[in-house]
Motif scaffolding. Sequence first.
Motif, mmCIF file in Angstrom:
data_model
loop_
_atom_site.group_PDB
_atom_site.id
_atom_site.type_symbol
_atom_site.label_atom_id
_atom_site.label_comp_id
_atom_site.label_asym_id
_atom_site.label_seq_id
_atom_site.Cartn_x
_atom_site.Cartn_y
_atom_site.Cartn_z
ATOM 1 N N SER A 181 81.003 44.182 81.727
ATOM 2 C CA SER A 181 82.013 44.096 80.674
ATOM 3 C C SER A 181 82.281 45.499 80.150
ATOM 4 C CB SER A 181 81.524 43.181 79.548
ATOM 5 O OG SER A 181 82.488 43.104 78.534
ATOM 6 N N LYS A 182 83.438 46.052 80.462
ATOM 7 C CA LYS A 182 83.698 47.473 80.219
ATOM 8 C C LYS A 182 83.670 47.878 78.753
ATOM 9 C CE LYS A 182 88.708 47.260 80.086
ATOM 10 N NZ LYS A 182 89.942 47.799 80.582
ATOM 11 N N ASN A 183 83.802 46.933 77.837
ATOM 12 C CA ASN A 183 83.800 47.316 76.428
ATOM 13 C C ASN A 183 82.523 46.915 75.697
ATOM 14 O OD1 ASN A 183 84.209 44.563 76.338
ATOM 15 N ND2 ASN A 183 85.693 44.648 74.680
ATOM 16 N N LEU A 184 81.500 46.452 76.412
ATOM 17 C CA LEU A 184 80.254 46.002 75.803
ATOM 18 C C LEU A 184 79.201 47.113 75.855
ATOM 19 C CD1 LEU A 184 78.535 43.782 74.501
ATOM 20 C CD2 LEU A 184 78.010 42.971 76.818
ATOM 21 N N LEU A 185 78.743 47.507 74.682
ATOM 22 C CA LEU A 185 77.731 48.562 74.553
ATOM 23 C C LEU A 185 76.523 47.996 73.823
ATOM 24 C CD1 LEU A 185 76.932 51.620 74.734
ATOM 25 C CD2 LEU A 185 78.016 51.870 72.476
ATOM 26 N N ALA A 186 75.326 48.257 74.356
ATOM 27 C CA ALA A 186 74.084 47.875 73.684
ATOM 28 C C ALA A 186 73.447 49.132 73.115
ATOM 29 C CB ALA A 186 73.129 47.206 74.668
ATOM 30 N N SER A 187 72.919 49.035 71.898
ATOM 31 C CA SER A 187 72.211 50.158 71.281
ATOM 32 C C SER A 187 70.888 49.659 70.720
ATOM 33 C CB SER A 187 73.061 50.799 70.175
ATOM 34 O OG SER A 187 73.357 49.877 69.148
ATOM 35 N N GLY A 188 69.891 50.534 70.747
ATOM 36 C CA GLY A 188 68.562 50.165 70.267
ATOM 37 C C GLY A 188 68.096 51.086 69.168
ATOM 38 N N GLY A 189 67.514 50.500 68.129
ATOM 39 C CA GLY A 189 67.078 51.258 66.965
ATOM 40 C C GLY A 189 65.598 51.602 66.999
ATOM 41 N N GLY A 190 65.256 52.595 66.198
ATOM 42 C CA GLY A 190 63.895 53.114 66.119
ATOM 43 C C GLY A 190 62.934 52.209 65.363
ATOM 44 N N THR A 191 61.794 52.778 65.012
ATOM 45 C CA THR A 191 60.671 52.040 64.450
ATOM 46 C C THR A 191 61.028 51.228 63.214
ATOM 47 O OG1 THR A 191 59.201 53.750 65.300
ATOM 48 C CG2 THR A 191 58.284 52.283 63.646
ATOM 49 N N GLN A 192 61.820 51.774 62.318
ATOM 50 C CA GLN A 192 62.162 51.059 61.092
ATOM 51 C C GLN A 192 63.287 50.042 61.287
ATOM 52 O OE1 GLN A 192 60.247 51.398 58.323
ATOM 53 N NE2 GLN A 192 59.044 52.662 59.711
ATOM 54 N N ASP A 193 63.984 50.107 62.410
ATOM 55 C CA ASP A 193 65.140 49.241 62.682
ATOM 56 C C ASP A 193 64.789 48.094 63.630
ATOM 57 O OD1 ASP A 193 68.224 48.944 62.561
ATOM 58 O OD2 ASP A 193 67.809 48.988 64.705
ATOM 59 N N ARG A 194 64.296 48.414 64.797
ATOM 60 C CA ARG A 194 63.814 47.466 65.809
ATOM 61 C C ARG A 194 64.886 46.545 66.371
ATOM 62 N NH1 ARG A 194 59.377 45.168 61.912
ATOM 63 N NH2 ARG A 194 61.064 43.675 61.846
ATOM 64 N N GLN A 195 66.149 46.862 66.157
ATOM 65 C CA GLN A 195 67.250 45.995 66.567
ATOM 66 C C GLN A 195 67.869 46.443 67.891
ATOM 67 O OE1 GLN A 195 68.653 43.325 64.671
ATOM 68 N NE2 GLN A 195 66.886 43.585 63.335
ATOM 69 N N ILE A 196 68.324 45.458 68.671
ATOM 70 C CA ILE A 196 69.276 45.722 69.735
ATOM 71 C C ILE A 196 70.600 45.196 69.204
ATOM 72 C CG2 ILE A 196 69.994 45.322 72.110
ATOM 73 C CD1 ILE A 196 67.076 44.541 72.713
ATOM 74 N N CYS A 197 71.593 46.062 69.140
ATOM 75 C CA CYS A 197 72.924 45.672 68.686
ATOM 76 C C CYS A 197 73.871 45.665 69.875
ATOM 77 C CB CYS A 197 73.450 46.650 67.629
ATOM 78 S SG CYS A 197 72.540 46.607 66.075
ATOM 79 N N PHE A 198 74.757 44.694 69.902
ATOM 80 C CA PHE A 198 75.766 44.576 70.950
ATOM 81 C C PHE A 198 77.132 44.759 70.311
ATOM 82 C CE2 PHE A 198 72.041 42.389 72.390
ATOM 83 C CZ PHE A 198 71.908 42.852 73.688
ATOM 84 N N TRP A 199 77.866 45.750 70.825
ATOM 85 C CA TRP A 199 79.117 46.179 70.220
ATOM 86 C C TRP A 199 80.307 45.926 71.136
ATOM 87 C CZ3 TRP A 199 78.258 48.038 65.395
ATOM 88 C CH2 TRP A 199 76.988 48.531 65.107
ATOM 89 N N ASN A 200 81.414 45.560 70.542
ATOM 90 C CA ASN A 200 82.692 45.587 71.221
ATOM 91 C C ASN A 200 83.230 46.996 70.974
ATOM 92 O OD1 ASN A 200 85.582 45.645 71.522
ATOM 93 N ND2 ASN A 200 85.537 43.416 71.610
ATOM 94 N N ALA A 201 83.156 47.849 71.973
ATOM 95 C CA ALA A 201 83.527 49.251 71.804
ATOM 96 C C ALA A 201 85.027 49.454 71.623
ATOM 97 C CB ALA A 201 83.022 50.074 72.990
ATOM 98 N N THR A 202 85.809 48.522 72.115
ATOM 99 C CA THR A 202 87.260 48.623 71.946
ATOM 100 C C THR A 202 87.648 48.485 70.474
ATOM 101 O OG1 THR A 202 87.619 47.713 74.147
ATOM 102 C CG2 THR A 202 89.498 47.657 72.628
ATOM 103 N N HIS A 203 87.031 47.530 69.797
ATOM 104 C CA HIS A 203 87.375 47.254 68.403
ATOM 105 C C HIS A 203 86.383 47.854 67.405
ATOM 106 C CE1 HIS A 203 90.513 44.636 69.806
ATOM 107 N NE2 HIS A 203 89.645 43.978 70.558
ATOM 108 N N GLY A 204 85.238 48.359 67.900
ATOM 109 C CA GLY A 204 84.233 48.929 67.007
ATOM 110 C C GLY A 204 83.521 47.893 66.165
ATOM 111 N N THR A 205 83.340 46.699 66.722
ATOM 112 C CA THR A 205 82.728 45.614 65.959
ATOM 113 C C THR A 205 81.385 45.196 66.555
ATOM 114 O OG1 THR A 205 83.985 43.994 67.258
ATOM 115 C CG2 THR A 205 84.917 44.683 65.131
ATOM 116 N N LEU A 206 80.495 44.795 65.672
ATOM 117 C CA LEU A 206 79.199 44.270 66.076
ATOM 118 C C LEU A 206 79.378 42.835 66.525
ATOM 119 C CD1 LEU A 206 76.074 44.678 66.178
ATOM 120 C CD2 LEU A 206 76.032 43.778 63.842
#
Length: 174
Positions: free
Chosen positions: A42-67
Amino acid sequence: AVVSTQSTGNNVMIWTDGETTPLHALIEHTAAVKALAWSPTSKNLLASGGGTQDRQICFWNATHGTLQHSVDTGSQVSSILWSKKTKELVTGHGYSQNQLTVWKYPTMTRLAELTGHQDRVLQLAMSPDGSTVVSLGADEALRLWKIFDCETETKTKRSEKARATSSKLSMHCR
């Protein structure tokens, strides 16, 4: 072309080719962003991972900038890889288990927890055929994990097989 960058300022920036200001600033993380990975399917799907205090994997629609959604992993996310063959991803983690986790996307069901590193996982890379993941840990060890060779394996069998086929290449990577 669309490019993403991460920062210790808890942000992910989405840039378009030739622009000097970001298209989107993604600010949902509560700690340093340690990992980024674009979906191969999916060309507009980006996954990001947070550090020790966050611990989240977030999935973003990069086209619209939305979580789209996020999941609390319980530990620092230091690396993310999408499978080339299945709708799955692998994450590398820090404290307290220093594990790799295999996830089913988009449900984010944990398929396997792979342990072996004595310190946090720093980086993951995938073999050209997409079947094997190599992990580099702060314990100075490289480990090979044959994870994605059979799509029909059960969660238990996959975990056992991945653990059994893990290979430690070197104690010292200097």
